[in-house]
Design an enzyme around this catalytic site. Structure first.
Site, mmCIF file in Angstrom:
data_model
loop_
_atom_site.group_PDB
_atom_site.id
_atom_site.type_symbol
_atom_site.label_atom_id
_atom_site.label_comp_id
_atom_site.label_asym_id
_atom_site.label_seq_id
_atom_site.Cartn_x
_atom_site.Cartn_y
_atom_site.Cartn_z
ATOM 1 N N HIS A 24 0.836 -1.202 0.000
ATOM 2 C CA HIS A 24 0.000 0.000 0.000
ATOM 3 C C HIS A 24 0.872 1.252 0.000
ATOM 4 O O HIS A 24 0.686 2.165 -0.818
ATOM 5 C CB HIS A 24 -0.917 -0.011 1.223
ATOM 6 C CG HIS A 24 -1.811 1.177 1.331
ATOM 7 N ND1 HIS A 24 -3.163 1.122 1.055
ATOM 8 C CD2 HIS A 24 -1.569 2.471 1.694
ATOM 9 C CE1 HIS A 24 -3.700 2.311 1.223
ATOM 10 N NE2 HIS A 24 -2.754 3.155 1.615
ATOM 11 N N GLU A 25 1.833 1.310 0.917
ATOM 12 C CA GLU A 25 2.687 2.492 1.034
ATOM 13 C C GLU A 25 3.647 2.603 -0.143
ATOM 14 O O GLU A 25 3.876 3.698 -0.673
ATOM 15 C CB GLU A 25 3.462 2.459 2.358
ATOM 16 C CG GLU A 25 2.592 2.561 3.592
ATOM 17 C CD GLU A 25 1.780 3.848 3.635
ATOM 18 O OE1 GLU A 25 2.214 4.861 3.051
ATOM 19 O OE2 GLU A 25 0.694 3.837 4.240
ATOM 20 N N HIS A 28 2.006 4.171 -3.196
ATOM 21 C CA HIS A 28 1.926 5.632 -3.151
ATOM 22 C C HIS A 28 3.227 6.251 -3.673
ATOM 23 O O HIS A 28 3.212 7.173 -4.494
ATOM 24 C CB HIS A 28 1.689 6.120 -1.714
ATOM 25 C CG HIS A 28 0.295 5.921 -1.210
ATOM 26 N ND1 HIS A 28 -0.826 6.273 -1.935
ATOM 27 C CD2 HIS A 28 -0.164 5.432 -0.023
ATOM 28 C CE1 HIS A 28 -1.908 5.995 -1.227
ATOM 29 N NE2 HIS A 28 -1.539 5.473 -0.069
#
Length: 217
Positions: A24-25, A28
């Protein structure tokens, strides 16, 4: 919870939670770099190494406490936010949408991969690893859907809040962005009053049903 059951829960949820938060991170940071901001890349955050994203409190302590107190009925946590200089994006307001959406989309992708893993355990010959893998796959589906839907809530600093800022006209976007300071307290209130669970549980259940239908699970 009995000690053995606690150990089993941790063993089942550990990898899905770590992968869900790490990818997820990293997503980004990767998309931010694609659109012109190298902040996360320079700091080494565009990485699949979990140690670069783990927050000792938000990634380990809080999820563990919630797991033990709810028996896995609900899970909440966070990682170290990937730094993004939205002013460094080529088209800051427009590109913010894609940077924000990258995290939840990565969780959707992982939920589908875990669904494939679960499907494999159901059609492959049964062996010693079938049950543990199926339980881990079920946890992976749930964890990623919870993380995806949680982050899509229109509350800053969640990804959904960033998406709203990107879509609103400039004046409204500015006014909405000023609410970010209240975002985390609002989330805590929603969590501890069980309003967050009331909002998310039906959406998670519906999403699981869709995936189960899609993969014939």
């Amino acid at each position: 919870m009995e000690f053995n059951l606690v150990v089993q829960k941790i063993a089942i949820y550990a990898l899905p939670v770590i992968f869900a938060i790490t990818l997820h991170e990293a997503a980004h940071g990767y998309v931010a770099r694609h659109f012109g901001d190298n902040t996360a890349y320079v700091l080494g955050r565009v990485s699949l190494n979990p140690l670069r994203h783990i927050d000792p409190v938000g990634t380990v302590l809080v999820p563990l406490l919630i797991l033990l107190t709810t028996g896995g009925a609900f899970l909440f946590g966070w990682a170290k936010p990937v730094p993004v200089d939205f002013g460094g994006l080529r088209h800051p307001k427009r590109d913010m949408l894609w940077v924000a959406a990258a995290g939840p989309l990565s969780n959707l992708f992982m939920a589908l991969l875990w669904a494939l893993a679960l499907k494999f355990t159901l059609i492959a010959p049964q062996n010693t690893f079938s049950v543990p893998l199926s339980l881990m796959a079920e946890a992976g589906i749930t964890v990623n859907l919870v993380l995806m839907l949680l982050n899509l809530l229109p509350i800053l600093p969640l990804d959904g809040g960033r998406i709203v800022v990107s879509l609103l006209p400039n004046r409204l976007a500015y006014s909405f962005s000023r609410l970010e300071r209240y975002g985390f307290p609002i989330l805590l209130v929603l969590l501890f009053t069980n309003i967050l669970g009331t909002i998310l549980n039906p959406m998670v259940s519906a999403s699981i049903h869709v995936i189960a239908t899609l993969f014939q699970l």
